[in-house]
Design an enzyme around this catalytic site. Structure first.
Site, PDB file in Angstrom:
ATOM      1  N   LYS A 198      39.052  45.993  27.697  1.00  0.00           N
ATOM      2  CA  LYS A 198      39.237  44.701  28.360  1.00  0.00           C
ATOM      3  C   LYS A 198      37.896  43.969  28.333  1.00  0.00           C
ATOM      4  O   LYS A 198      36.899  44.461  28.861  1.00  0.00           O
ATOM      5  CB  LYS A 198      39.707  44.893  29.794  1.00  0.00           C
ATOM      6  CG  LYS A 198      39.833  43.577  30.546  1.00  0.00           C
ATOM      7  CD  LYS A 198      40.467  43.739  31.905  1.00  0.00           C
ATOM      8  CE  LYS A 198      40.509  42.416  32.636  1.00  0.00           C
ATOM      9  NZ  LYS A 198      41.167  42.540  33.947  1.00  0.00           N
ATOM     10  N   ARG A 208      43.075  33.269  36.834  1.00  0.00           N
ATOM     11  CA  ARG A 208      42.332  33.281  38.096  1.00  0.00           C
ATOM     12  C   ARG A 208      42.726  32.079  38.946  1.00  0.00           C
ATOM     13  O   ARG A 208      42.731  32.156  40.178  1.00  0.00           O
ATOM     14  CB  ARG A 208      40.827  33.344  37.821  1.00  0.00           C
ATOM     15  CG  ARG A 208      40.443  34.686  37.164  1.00  0.00           C
ATOM     16  CD  ARG A 208      38.982  34.749  36.759  1.00  0.00           C
ATOM     17  NE  ARG A 208      38.706  35.975  36.007  1.00  0.00           N
ATOM     18  CZ  ARG A 208      37.563  36.203  35.369  1.00  0.00           C
ATOM     19  NH1 ARG A 208      36.591  35.292  35.403  1.00  0.00           N
ATOM     20  NH2 ARG A 208      37.388  37.323  34.709  1.00  0.00           N
ATOM     21  N   LYS A 221      31.903  39.368  36.006  1.00  0.00           N
ATOM     22  CA  LYS A 221      32.568  40.623  35.651  1.00  0.00           C
ATOM     23  C   LYS A 221      31.925  41.332  34.457  1.00  0.00           C
ATOM     24  O   LYS A 221      32.448  42.319  33.957  1.00  0.00           O
ATOM     25  CB  LYS A 221      34.058  40.355  35.411  1.00  0.00           C
ATOM     26  CG  LYS A 221      34.757  39.840  36.688  1.00  0.00           C
ATOM     27  CD  LYS A 221      36.274  39.859  36.603  1.00  0.00           C
ATOM     28  CE  LYS A 221      36.905  39.499  37.954  1.00  0.00           C
ATOM     29  NZ  LYS A 221      38.379  39.663  37.940  1.00  0.00           N
ATOM     30  N   GLU A 237      35.744  53.481  24.563  1.00  0.00           N
ATOM     31  CA  GLU A 237      36.511  53.316  25.795  1.00  0.00           C
ATOM     32  C   GLU A 237      37.922  53.885  25.648  1.00  0.00           C
ATOM     33  O   GLU A 237      38.442  54.565  26.541  1.00  0.00           O
ATOM     34  CB  GLU A 237      36.607  51.828  26.176  1.00  0.00           C
ATOM     35  CG  GLU A 237      35.319  51.233  26.742  1.00  0.00           C
ATOM     36  CD  GLU A 237      35.074  51.661  28.187  1.00  0.00           C
ATOM     37  OE1 GLU A 237      35.866  52.440  28.734  1.00  0.00           O
ATOM     38  OE2 GLU A 237      34.069  51.204  28.775  1.00  0.00           O
ATOM     39  N   LYS A 252      42.687  43.603  25.362  1.00  0.00           N
ATOM     40  CA  LYS A 252      42.862  42.335  26.067  1.00  0.00           C
ATOM     41  C   LYS A 252      41.560  41.538  26.041  1.00  0.00           C
ATOM     42  O   LYS A 252      40.516  42.124  26.287  1.00  0.00           O
ATOM     43  CB  LYS A 252      43.260  42.656  27.510  1.00  0.00           C
ATOM     44  CG  LYS A 252      43.419  41.466  28.405  1.00  0.00           C
ATOM     45  CD  LYS A 252      43.700  41.933  29.800  1.00  0.00           C
ATOM     46  CE  LYS A 252      43.729  40.711  30.705  1.00  0.00           C
ATOM     47  NZ  LYS A 252      43.783  41.037  32.090  1.00  0.00           N
ATOM     48  N   SER A 278      46.299  34.429  29.727  1.00  0.00           N
ATOM     49  CA  SER A 278      46.600  33.102  30.261  1.00  0.00           C
ATOM     50  C   SER A 278      45.953  31.967  29.454  1.00  0.00           C
ATOM     51  O   SER A 278      46.581  30.934  29.227  1.00  0.00           O
ATOM     52  CB  SER A 278      46.150  33.025  31.714  1.00  0.00           C
ATOM     53  OG  SER A 278      44.771  33.318  31.834  1.00  0.00           O
ATOM     54  N   TYR A 317      53.200  35.780  28.494  1.00  0.00           N
ATOM     55  CA  TYR A 317      53.902  34.919  29.440  1.00  0.00           C
ATOM     56  C   TYR A 317      55.135  34.288  28.789  1.00  0.00           C
ATOM     57  O   TYR A 317      55.966  33.712  29.472  1.00  0.00           O
ATOM     58  CB  TYR A 317      52.949  33.844  29.996  1.00  0.00           C
ATOM     59  CG  TYR A 317      51.807  34.498  30.741  1.00  0.00           C
ATOM     60  CD1 TYR A 317      51.985  34.956  32.042  1.00  0.00           C
ATOM     61  CD2 TYR A 317      50.573  34.728  30.130  1.00  0.00           C
ATOM     62  CE1 TYR A 317      50.961  35.614  32.715  1.00  0.00           C
ATOM     63  CE2 TYR A 317      49.542  35.382  30.792  1.00  0.00           C
ATOM     64  CZ  TYR A 317      49.745  35.816  32.081  1.00  0.00           C
ATOM     65  OH  TYR A 317      48.741  36.476  32.749  1.00  0.00           O
TER      66      TYR A 317
HETATM   67  C1  PBG Z   1      42.259  41.295  36.958  1.00  0.00           C
HETATM   68  C2  PBG Z   1      43.113  40.783  35.861  1.00  0.00           C
HETATM   69  C3  PBG Z   1      42.820  39.648  35.114  1.00  0.00           C
HETATM   70  C4  PBG Z   1      43.872  39.481  34.223  1.00  0.00           C
HETATM   71  C5  PBG Z   1      44.781  40.510  34.427  1.00  0.00           C
HETATM   72  N1  PBG Z   1      44.281  41.325  35.441  1.00  0.00           N
HETATM   73  C6  PBG Z   1      41.719  38.681  35.224  1.00  0.00           C
HETATM   74  C7  PBG Z   1      40.340  39.181  35.307  1.00  0.00           C
HETATM   75  O1  PBG Z   1      39.989  40.262  34.838  1.00  0.00           O
HETATM   76  O2  PBG Z   1      39.542  38.441  35.880  1.00  0.00           O
HETATM   77  C8  PBG Z   1      43.950  38.349  33.246  1.00  0.00           C
HETATM   78  C9  PBG Z   1      45.260  38.043  32.675  1.00  0.00           C
HETATM   79  C10 PBG Z   1      45.354  36.713  32.021  1.00  0.00           C
HETATM   80  O3  PBG Z   1      44.366  35.966  31.884  1.00  0.00           O
HETATM   81  O4  PBG Z   1      46.471  36.382  31.612  1.00  0.00           O
HETATM   82  N2  PBG Z   1      42.574  42.539  37.437  1.00  0.00           N
END
Ligand code: PBG
Length: 329
Positions: A198, A208, A221, A237, A252, A278, A317
């Site tokens: 990730k 967010r 992060k 990982e 991701k 997203s 989505y």
């Molecule tokens: C956080 C989480 C995130 C997403 C899924 N779980 C955002 C982040 O890590 O800040 C993002 C999913 C998306 O952008 O569609 N646990």
């Protein structure tokens, strides 16, 4: 005289039916997982401005949408809770409340849409007053203190009947700790879908917004999510997560990281998920709404690209919408 080609790959493209026969990868409704945002209680859908067509849903509306997804052939739903501000804290204890929103909705979904796989997010950001995926100690995300919280959260979801728990936090060692805790309570059949690679991505912006979970204070992060410049590290990982007992590993975001999907599949040959996040969704929507691209066709092409790169399953989505379209043919 001109030398004519003896080899003519175009022959395989001359007829639609031949193209159908030789197509190496196909997209099926059964490849898809639908993420949904859910809020506590009842009330009208709350549209998410930066994700046109997506809303935060009440508990009843979520069940309705999940039934619709299942009927269209979608195999799973990934749940993301919008938790009331007064339930957020520094220690995130709401994350393992057996009567909290997530366990409650999991129990209901398993009763009302029994076949659909329910996948819960194991991460603290919806519950953190700082919007972080971990517990902050002295201004730093403390890996091991966070794991103690994550195992309680995962155990709580499993008790409620979640089919898969999906740690999305990127702490070191959490998969092994979660597996041990699940097994200790007899949740042997609860799968771990690990967000293994990730990345610290700007493509999460609209998500967010959806959950009002942007990091506030503490650090960003980048001390736990991966650096976008790294590929070998993703394999490391993934290797660790598989060793620790992950059943499915995830990459991701999706489209900027297709090389990682490919390398992970090639290197390990284990079930791989990819998350079209997203920000990817928002780009298709915005360009489509402006008439700059054919949204439906481009989305299909992007999802097929994930399959070609080696993904076994795709969180998107668009899942229900695409599944319904595939069904109509
Ligand atoms: C956080 C989480 C995130 C997403 C899924 N779980 C955002 C982040 O890590 O800040 C993002 C999913 C998306 O952008 O569609 N646990």
């Amino acid at each position: 005289m001109a030398a004519f080609p003896e080899r003519r790959p175009r022959r395989l493209r001359t007829r639609a039916a031949v193209r159908d026969l030789v197509r190496e990868n196909k997209l099926h409704a059964e490849d898809l997982i639908q993420p949904h945002f859910v809020f506590e209680g009842e009330g009208p859908d709350v549209p998410i401005a930066s994700m046109p067509g997506q809303s935060r849903l009440s508990e009843s509306r979520l069940v309705e949408e999940c039934a619709r997804a299942w009927a269209a052939g979608v195999r799973g739903v990934a749940l993301f809770p919008k938790v009331a501000d007064q339930l957020k804290s520094l220690h995130c204890a709401e994350a393992w409340n057996d009567d909290g929103l997530v366990p409650r909705i999991v129990r209901r979904l398993k009763k009302e849409v029994p076949g659909l796989l329910v996948i819960t997010d194991v991460a603290l950001d919806p519950y953190s007053s700082l919007g972080q995926d971990g517990i902050v100690v002295d201004g730093r995300i403390d890996n091991d203190v966070t794991i103690e919280a994550l195992v309680k959260q995962a155990a709580c979801h499993a008790r409620a009947g979640a089919d898969m728990v999906a740690p999305s936090d990127m702490m070191d060692g959490r998969v092994g700790a979660i597996r041990a805790t699940l097994d200790a309570q007899g949740s042997y059949d609860t799968l771990i879908l690990s967000y293994s690679a990730k990345y610290a991505s700007y493509f999460y912006g609209p998500f967010r917004d959806a959950l009002d979970s942007a990091p506030r204070g503490g650090t960003d992060k980048r001390t736990y999510q991966m650096d976008p410049g790294n590929g070998d590290e993703a394999l490391h990982e993934v290797e660790l997560d598989l060793d620790e007992g992950a059943d499915i590993v995830m990459v991701k975001p999706g489209m900027p990281y297709l090389d990682i999907v490919w390398r992970v599949k090639e290197a390990f040959g284990r079930p791989v998920a990819v998350y079209q996040v997203s920000g990817e969704y928002a780009m298709f929507k915005a360009a489509g709404a402006n008439g700059w691209i054919d949204e439906v066709a481009c989305v299909h092409e992007a999802l097929l690209g994930f399959k070609r790169a080696g993904a076994d399953m795709i969180l998107t989505y668009y899942a229900t919408e695409v599944a319904e379209r595939l069904k109509r043919g």
